[in-house]
Design a protein around this motif. Sequence first.
Motif, mmCIF file in Angstrom:
data_model
loop_
_atom_site.group_PDB
_atom_site.id
_atom_site.type_symbol
_atom_site.label_atom_id
_atom_site.label_comp_id
_atom_site.label_asym_id
_atom_site.label_seq_id
_atom_site.Cartn_x
_atom_site.Cartn_y
_atom_site.Cartn_z
ATOM 1 N N VAL A 110 -8.512 -3.057 -11.258
ATOM 2 C CA VAL A 110 -9.164 -2.697 -10.011
ATOM 3 C C VAL A 110 -8.471 -1.460 -9.451
ATOM 4 O O VAL A 110 -7.254 -1.297 -9.599
ATOM 5 N N ASP A 111 -9.227 -0.584 -8.836
ATOM 6 C CA ASP A 111 -8.659 0.634 -8.250
ATOM 7 C C ASP A 111 -8.159 0.321 -6.839
ATOM 8 O O ASP A 111 -8.876 0.519 -5.848
ATOM 9 N N LEU A 112 -6.929 -0.169 -6.749
ATOM 10 C CA LEU A 112 -6.355 -0.524 -5.441
ATOM 11 C C LEU A 112 -6.226 0.689 -4.532
ATOM 12 O O LEU A 112 -6.407 0.594 -3.320
ATOM 13 N N THR A 169 5.817 -2.961 -6.430
ATOM 14 C CA THR A 169 5.769 -3.004 -7.888
ATOM 15 C C THR A 169 4.582 -3.824 -8.376
ATOM 16 O O THR A 169 3.892 -3.437 -9.335
ATOM 17 N N SER A 170 4.325 -4.958 -7.717
ATOM 18 C CA SER A 170 3.188 -5.805 -8.108
ATOM 19 C C SER A 170 1.871 -5.046 -7.958
ATOM 20 O O SER A 170 0.979 -5.144 -8.821
ATOM 21 N N ALA A 171 1.730 -4.283 -6.876
ATOM 22 C CA ALA A 171 0.510 -3.504 -6.651
ATOM 23 C C ALA A 171 0.365 -2.396 -7.696
ATOM 24 O O ALA A 171 -0.727 -2.160 -8.237
ATOM 25 N N PHE A 189 -4.286 -8.058 -0.034
ATOM 26 C CA PHE A 189 -5.092 -9.209 -0.450
ATOM 27 C C PHE A 189 -5.731 -8.969 -1.813
ATOM 28 O O PHE A 189 -5.906 -9.912 -2.594
ATOM 29 N N ALA A 190 -6.052 -7.720 -2.105
ATOM 30 C CA ALA A 190 -6.578 -7.391 -3.438
ATOM 31 C C ALA A 190 -5.506 -7.585 -4.502
ATOM 32 O O ALA A 190 -5.807 -7.990 -5.638
ATOM 33 N N VAL A 191 -4.254 -7.291 -4.154
ATOM 34 C CA VAL A 191 -3.146 -7.531 -5.086
ATOM 35 C C VAL A 191 -3.005 -9.024 -5.365
ATOM 36 O O VAL A 191 -2.900 -9.454 -6.520
ATOM 37 N N SER A 235 0.799 -1.229 0.000
ATOM 38 C CA SER A 235 0.000 0.000 0.000
ATOM 39 C C SER A 235 0.832 1.279 0.000
ATOM 40 O O SER A 235 0.430 2.270 -0.633
ATOM 41 N N GLU A 236 1.992 1.314 0.679
ATOM 42 C CA GLU A 236 2.732 2.580 0.702
ATOM 43 C C GLU A 236 3.265 2.976 -0.665
ATOM 44 O O GLU A 236 3.014 4.103 -1.125
#
Length: 516
Positions: free
Chosen positions: A374-376, A363-365, A386-388, A105-106
């Motif tokens: 999807v708008d993470l 990087t994956s996110a 978990f969404a990633v 997330s950061e």
Amino acid sequence: MKKISNVFWITLGILVAATIYAVISPSSFEKVTENIQAFITSSFGWYYLIIVSIMVIFCIVLALTPIGQIRLGKQDERPEYSTTSWFAMLFSAGMGIGLVFWGASEPLLHFASNPPLAEPGTDQALRDSMRFTFFHWGIHAWAIYAVVALALAYFKFRKDEPGLISATLVPLFGDKMRGGWGTVVDVLAVFATVVGVATTLGFGAVQINGGLSYLFGIPIGFNMQFIIIIVVTILFMVSAWSGISKGIRYLSNANMVLAIFLVIAMLIVGPTMLIMNLFTNTIGSYAQNLIEMSFRIAPLDEGNRVWIDGWTIFYWAWWISWSPFVGIFIARVSRGRTIREFMAGVLLLPAFVSFFWFAVFGTSAIEVQKAGIVDLAGLSTEVTLFAVFNEYSFGIVLSIIAILLISTFFITSADSATFVLGMQTTFGSLNPPKYVVLTWGLAQSAVAVILLSANGLQALQNALIIAAFPFSFVMLLMMISTYKSLNQERKDLGLMLTPKLRNKKETLDKKAEKQS
């Protein structure tokens, strides 16, 4: 039966009073902590940047000068734990839940919604997102821990002082640190520890709740987080009962295995080449811009200043509030190592692992966000990871492993903290009574519950910054005191700054012996 110090009762009384206030009037509690936090960050942001930078310089100087040859223990002692177990324990205690909570997330937030410098979603924002994340979790964070850990290990194992924060200040203030003033210092350390650990336990409970919600549809809310804290509290108190050589060591090693498996699996299923390229590029960018980032306060740009207050200053306060707990724990497991070996292990290796962790998950996110699937960035922080996973192969398996990892990090951090709090409130005993350890276990869990009930993560962050501020002054004094004692010992041992000076001293000593 080991005696309980006044520090135990005074700190417990303060915590009980604060807890009652938060329960009776949560809105007032939130408002007061918010105002104090805002005052500290707006008025003393410059102070946090300067003091943490001084800590980094302090650690580097000790490692590179002849002082680095001094051992944390007697000169013939050797490390109590293997290097692998030592690293696993200090890493689990020092970062743990935070890495999992912010890993995806950061960097994502710095890229997509709240960049430090560039426009959101640009290539420059991507580069900056990694660089500033590395900055927040790099050598500055570990230098803060190292300052406290070094002082405690040196005075405890080499000078045979009690394992107390106050004991590290004896070279400056003498016997005053064995009386009332010493009690004040130790109360500050214990209070900062409880709030710092409680904040992290709150983060952990929120993210476990987020993972269970994303996987199984369990609702996100205070009631579920309360249940999670109760369950994990029981588990870490069982671990604490078994002692440091068993419970904490075994759990720390398990943490490392799970963490290594998770990061390698994500590296394989994620954008592997981009991860490695960004990791390599960002290390260079981090090194190149380290000084500028260390003192960046943005006095003429209110928007950038808000970002610095919310991220950099928050992190520096978080690490400072954790430093009594992590420092004491690292000191406890570092007996027998030289200062140079200690600094290399504490500053460099954990920072490097943190860099790789953020490169993989961040990087994956960001790649998922750029794909527009999807708008993470619009999701809450606790469910982002978990969404990633959901967008890559074996997502369910990775999510389950992540929940297990958060849980073991949760247990290890709380377990380590109860030991440290017990030690600090029983005159520095390396084996505090079980009932004292269990009391602190309940206390820090209770604080986490109360802060979550007051206003979730914001209340946790406010309390964190407030608790860290007074202890930062203690850390300044610890550096001065430790250097004073180490420098004197360097002279006594004949550890000169240059070989030439050392040879000259040896020649003069031999000449004096012949004359006598």
